[in-house]
Design a protein around this motif. Structure first.
Motif, PDB file in Angstrom:
ATOM      1  N   CYS A   1       0.870  -1.190   0.000  1.00  0.00           N
ATOM      2  CA  CYS A   1       0.000   0.000   0.000  1.00  0.00           C
ATOM      3  C   CYS A   1       0.901   1.233   0.000  1.00  0.00           C
ATOM      4  O   CYS A   1       1.070   1.880   1.046  1.00  0.00           O
ATOM      5  CB  CYS A   1      -0.914   0.009   1.218  1.00  0.00           C
ATOM      6  SG  CYS A   1      -2.063  -1.367   1.324  1.00  0.00           S
ATOM      7  N   PRO A   2       1.492   1.565  -1.129  1.00  0.00           N
ATOM      8  CA  PRO A   2       2.510   2.621  -1.162  1.00  0.00           C
ATOM      9  C   PRO A   2       2.030   3.990  -0.684  1.00  0.00           C
ATOM     10  O   PRO A   2       2.815   4.761  -0.140  1.00  0.00           O
ATOM     11  CB  PRO A   2       2.929   2.663  -2.640  1.00  0.00           C
ATOM     12  CG  PRO A   2       1.810   2.001  -3.384  1.00  0.00           C
ATOM     13  CD  PRO A   2       1.264   0.974  -2.460  1.00  0.00           C
ATOM     14  N   LYS A   3       0.741   4.285  -0.871  1.00  0.00           N
ATOM     15  CA  LYS A   3       0.232   5.592  -0.434  1.00  0.00           C
ATOM     16  C   LYS A   3       0.010   5.644   1.072  1.00  0.00           C
ATOM     17  O   LYS A   3      -0.080   6.725   1.646  1.00  0.00           O
ATOM     18  CB  LYS A   3      -1.073   5.916  -1.163  1.00  0.00           C
ATOM     19  CG  LYS A   3      -0.884   6.198  -2.651  1.00  0.00           C
ATOM     20  CD  LYS A   3      -2.172   6.647  -3.296  1.00  0.00           C
ATOM     21  CE  LYS A   3      -1.963   6.981  -4.767  1.00  0.00           C
ATOM     22  NZ  LYS A   3      -3.218   7.448  -5.411  1.00  0.00           N
ATOM     23  N   ILE A   4      -0.100   4.491   1.696  1.00  0.00           N
ATOM     24  CA  ILE A   4      -0.328   4.440   3.142  1.00  0.00           C
ATOM     25  C   ILE A   4       0.970   4.193   3.888  1.00  0.00           C
ATOM     26  O   ILE A   4       1.321   4.915   4.824  1.00  0.00           O
ATOM     27  CB  ILE A   4      -1.350   3.330   3.496  1.00  0.00           C
ATOM     28  CG1 ILE A   4      -2.709   3.634   2.852  1.00  0.00           C
ATOM     29  CG2 ILE A   4      -1.490   3.200   5.018  1.00  0.00           C
ATOM     30  CD1 ILE A   4      -3.734   2.534   3.074  1.00  0.00           C
ATOM     31  N   SER A   5       1.704   3.156   3.468  1.00  0.00           N
ATOM     32  CA  SER A   5       2.965   2.805   4.121  1.00  0.00           C
ATOM     33  C   SER A   5       3.943   2.336   3.049  1.00  0.00           C
ATOM     34  O   SER A   5       3.952   1.161   2.673  1.00  0.00           O
ATOM     35  CB  SER A   5       2.732   1.699   5.162  1.00  0.00           C
ATOM     36  OG  SER A   5       3.890   1.440   5.896  1.00  0.00           O
ATOM     37  N   PRO A   6       4.772   3.245   2.538  1.00  0.00           N
ATOM     38  CA  PRO A   6       5.637   2.957   1.386  1.00  0.00           C
ATOM     39  C   PRO A   6       6.599   1.791   1.568  1.00  0.00           C
ATOM     40  O   PRO A   6       6.993   1.157   0.598  1.00  0.00           O
ATOM     41  CB  PRO A   6       6.419   4.272   1.199  1.00  0.00           C
ATOM     42  CG  PRO A   6       5.572   5.312   1.849  1.00  0.00           C
ATOM     43  CD  PRO A   6       4.911   4.630   3.004  1.00  0.00           C
ATOM     44  N   LYS A   7       6.993   1.487   2.793  1.00  0.00           N
ATOM     45  CA  LYS A   7       7.987   0.440   3.023  1.00  0.00           C
ATOM     46  C   LYS A   7       7.392  -0.966   3.085  1.00  0.00           C
ATOM     47  O   LYS A   7       8.120  -1.948   3.006  1.00  0.00           O
ATOM     48  CB  LYS A   7       8.755   0.726   4.312  1.00  0.00           C
ATOM     49  CG  LYS A   7       9.633   1.975   4.241  1.00  0.00           C
ATOM     50  CD  LYS A   7      10.427   2.147   5.521  1.00  0.00           C
ATOM     51  CE  LYS A   7      11.325   3.373   5.443  1.00  0.00           C
ATOM     52  NZ  LYS A   7      12.124   3.560   6.677  1.00  0.00           N
TER      53      LYS A   7
ATOM     54  N   LEU B   1      -1.900  -0.783   9.323  1.00  0.00           N
ATOM     55  CA  LEU B   1      -2.180   0.138   8.217  1.00  0.00           C
ATOM     56  C   LEU B   1      -3.164   1.231   8.626  1.00  0.00           C
ATOM     57  O   LEU B   1      -3.045   2.382   8.186  1.00  0.00           O
ATOM     58  CB  LEU B   1      -2.729  -0.644   7.011  1.00  0.00           C
ATOM     59  CG  LEU B   1      -1.712  -1.545   6.298  1.00  0.00           C
ATOM     60  CD1 LEU B   1      -2.412  -2.448   5.295  1.00  0.00           C
ATOM     61  CD2 LEU B   1      -0.637  -0.700   5.601  1.00  0.00           C
ATOM     62  N   THR B   2      -4.120   0.879   9.470  1.00  0.00           N
ATOM     63  CA  THR B   2      -5.061   1.885   9.956  1.00  0.00           C
ATOM     64  C   THR B   2      -4.325   2.965  10.738  1.00  0.00           C
ATOM     65  O   THR B   2      -4.569   4.168  10.567  1.00  0.00           O
ATOM     66  CB  THR B   2      -6.132   1.234  10.862  1.00  0.00           C
ATOM     67  OG1 THR B   2      -6.891   0.310  10.094  1.00  0.00           O
ATOM     68  CG2 THR B   2      -7.066   2.297  11.449  1.00  0.00           C
ATOM     69  N   ALA B   3      -3.404   2.540  11.601  1.00  0.00           N
ATOM     70  CA  ALA B   3      -2.597   3.503  12.359  1.00  0.00           C
ATOM     71  C   ALA B   3      -1.781   4.378  11.412  1.00  0.00           C
ATOM     72  O   ALA B   3      -1.623   5.587  11.643  1.00  0.00           O
ATOM     73  CB  ALA B   3      -1.681   2.768  13.325  1.00  0.00           C
ATOM     74  N   SER B   4      -1.269   3.791  10.337  1.00  0.00           N
ATOM     75  CA  SER B   4      -0.487   4.551   9.361  1.00  0.00           C
ATOM     76  C   SER B   4      -1.346   5.595   8.649  1.00  0.00           C
ATOM     77  O   SER B   4      -0.889   6.710   8.378  1.00  0.00           O
ATOM     78  CB  SER B   4       0.141   3.602   8.334  1.00  0.00           C
ATOM     79  OG  SER B   4       1.088   2.750   8.934  1.00  0.00           O
TER      80      SER B   4
ATOM     81  N   LYS C   1      -1.776   8.479  11.025  1.00  0.00           N
ATOM     82  CA  LYS C   1      -0.548   9.260  11.158  1.00  0.00           C
ATOM     83  C   LYS C   1      -0.278  10.098   9.905  1.00  0.00           C
ATOM     84  O   LYS C   1       0.202  11.236  10.013  1.00  0.00           O
ATOM     85  CB  LYS C   1       0.631   8.327  11.463  1.00  0.00           C
ATOM     86  CG  LYS C   1       0.612   7.793  12.882  1.00  0.00           C
ATOM     87  CD  LYS C   1       1.855   6.994  13.243  1.00  0.00           C
ATOM     88  CE  LYS C   1       1.852   5.617  12.627  1.00  0.00           C
ATOM     89  NZ  LYS C   1       2.969   4.771  13.134  1.00  0.00           N
ATOM     90  N   ARG C   2      -0.577   9.557   8.748  1.00  0.00           N
ATOM     91  CA  ARG C   2      -0.369  10.317   7.515  1.00  0.00           C
ATOM     92  C   ARG C   2      -1.287  11.535   7.470  1.00  0.00           C
ATOM     93  O   ARG C   2      -0.877  12.627   7.080  1.00  0.00           O
ATOM     94  CB  ARG C   2      -0.590   9.431   6.292  1.00  0.00           C
ATOM     95  CG  ARG C   2       0.600   8.535   5.990  1.00  0.00           C
ATOM     96  CD  ARG C   2       0.543   7.981   4.570  1.00  0.00           C
ATOM     97  NE  ARG C   2       1.841   7.411   4.231  1.00  0.00           N
ATOM     98  CZ  ARG C   2       2.858   8.105   3.744  1.00  0.00           C
ATOM     99  NH1 ARG C   2       2.730   9.402   3.546  1.00  0.00           N
ATOM    100  NH2 ARG C   2       4.004   7.521   3.445  1.00  0.00           N
TER     101      ARG C   2
END
Length: 265
Positions: free
Chosen positions: A164-170, A218-221, A224-225
């Motif tokens: 999910c690059p827009k949410i967590s790129p790594k 991912l929800t936490a990410s 944070k974003r």
């Protein structure tokens, strides 16, 4: 990576709290809810959203008081919990009555923080108190931390395709699969050595936990974003704050508890 590994080893003794369980585990869950919600609201504050920490702390105290003083097997417990849900929403709405100072987003953030952090983390306590299946509280942490650790190392060494690059790129698809496998293996080992009678259920919980744990992360990410922050806090080097470390647990705890209630009980 070195800082992350050292921090992970430092946190390992905290599993002793799960081992001893009882009031110690309940207190730990309460503190996670209190500290985690404060971190959560600090992120909202950076967006100009002023959630009510007082409402959330009062709700947390009331929730754990219900747990301590009312028999969970009684109809009265169910009614009291329903009242608690109503009271949280009501108090959050009343918080808006200073209309010149507050916005609807302040009430919504208060409701979200109370349920997402305080109520979800409470399910660890609820799972431990689920009678003969209370030992499955370990699967909450085995699935959450097992997924996180295996996803990290699998992604680090084998990751090529972004998840999910827009949410967590790594995060990578390979890491995600590795995380699910890690959760499943750990849960299967737990079932084999400690709860052989429900071995298959432990495997199922492991698979579900591997997926749900990543939803929590991912929800936490996403939060944070949107808040414009990297971590919720800096309490734990390499991991951020309490909420950064337990974001997956917030999702695996309800999953394990409701699996116990709906499938095993």
């Amino acid at each position: 990576m070195k800082t992350r590994i050292i921090s992970g080893l430092v946190m390992a003794p905290l599993l002793l709290i799960v081992y001893f369980g009882g009031p110690l585990l309940t207190l730990a869950c309460f503190l996670i809810g209190i500290i985690g919600s404060r971190e959560f609201y600090s992120g909202f504050a950076k967006m100009g959203v002023k959630a009510s920490y007082a409402v959330t702390c009062t709700a947390a105290l009331a929730l754990y008081a219900i747990d301590m003083f009312i028999d969970s097997d009684s109809q009265y417990f169910i009614t009291t919990m329903q009242l608690w849900f109503f009271a949280v929403v009501l108090a959050s709405c009343l918080y808006l009555f200073k209309i010149d100072e507050r916005q609807p987003a302040d009430a919504m953030a208060t409701i979200t923080g109370t349920f997402y952090v305080v109520f979800f983390s409470y399910h660890v306590t609820a799972a431990e108190q689920s009678g003969e299946y209370g030992m499955l509280v370990w699967l909450i942490f085995l699935t959450a931390f097992g997924t996180d650790i295996m996803a990290y190392f699998t992604g680090y060494f084998l990751g090529k395709h972004k998840l999910c690059p827009k949410i967590s790129p790594k995060k990578t698809i390979e890491g995600s699969i590795g995380g699910i496998i890690g959760s499943t293996v750990l849960s299967a080992l737990f079932g084999y050595f400690f709860f052989e009678r429900i071995f298959i259920h432990c495997i199922i919980i492991g698979v579900l936990g591997g997926v749900v744990s990543q939803f929590g992360d991912l929800t936490a990410s996403v939060f944070k974003r949107k808040m414009g922050i990297k971590d919720y806090g800096s309490l734990i080097p390499g991991h951020g704050g309490i909420l950064d470390r337990f974001d997956s647990v917030l999702f695996t705890a309800p999953m394990v508890y409701y699996y116990i209630m709906l499938v095993l009980s």
